[in-house]
Write a protein that holds these residues in place. Sequence first.
Motif, short mmCIF file in Angstrom:
data_model
loop_
_atom_site.label_atom_id
_atom_site.label_comp_id
_atom_site.label_asym_id
_atom_site.label_seq_id
_atom_site.Cartn_x
_atom_site.Cartn_y
_atom_site.Cartn_z
N CYS A 41 2.20 1.80 -3.42
CA CYS A 41 1.13 2.29 -4.30
C CYS A 41 0.90 3.78 -4.06
O CYS A 41 0.76 4.56 -5.01
CB CYS A 41 -0.15 1.49 -4.05
SG CYS A 41 -1.45 1.81 -5.25
N GLN A 42 0.87 4.20 -2.79
CA GLN A 42 0.69 5.62 -2.46
C GLN A 42 1.84 6.44 -3.02
O GLN A 42 1.65 7.52 -3.59
CB GLN A 42 0.58 5.81 -0.95
CG GLN A 42 -0.70 5.25 -0.37
CD GLN A 42 -0.70 5.20 1.15
OE1 GLN A 42 0.36 5.19 1.79
NE2 GLN A 42 -1.90 5.14 1.74
N LYS A 57 0.83 -1.20 0.00
CA LYS A 57 0.00 0.00 0.00
C LYS A 57 0.87 1.25 0.00
O LYS A 57 0.59 2.21 -0.72
CB LYS A 57 -0.93 -0.02 1.22
CG LYS A 57 -1.90 1.13 1.25
CD LYS A 57 -2.84 0.99 2.45
CE LYS A 57 -3.85 2.12 2.48
NZ LYS A 57 -4.77 1.99 3.62
#
Length: 171
Positions: free
Chosen positions: A21-22, A18
């Motif tokens: 991805c950010q 995550k």
Amino acid sequence: MATKKLKAKAHAYAPQSKADCQADIKKLGDLQRDLLRAQADLNDEIAHLTKAATPRLEALQERIGTLQAGVQTWCEANRAELCGNGKTANLITGEVQWRLRPQSISIRGAEAVIDTLKRLGLERFVRVKEEPNKEAMLNETDAVRGVAGITVVTGVEDFTITPFEVEVPGA
């Protein structure tokens, strides 16, 4: 009702967490802004080059127009000597020609022309265009489902990425 699966194509790179991805979405926003800046810079350079070249280009176009008009005036005055009964004359450095354009029709105010043609009984000069009405088909998909050549497309899912940005008022 069956659940729909999101099909994703395999790519050479994919974030692994995550946080990755950010970070990638942030990089995507940065790259998109860099692209916009590069496009703006290119457009600024094009505008500058165009502005700088405009006086010269206009002067050349004016000179070309003057020469063309002069050559045409002289050739019109001497057409019989240049061509006899023909339409072309070879002047060693170039050629001049007289050609009749094919017949054409020019229409201004198409709606008024159509009304007038209908009123005069000249409907044969009014084209009626038939085409499938997709909007009506969307309202009654069951009626057209299975008709050869018609496909009702449903359930297409788009994936979008929108990096967050701050808009500056007045900019």
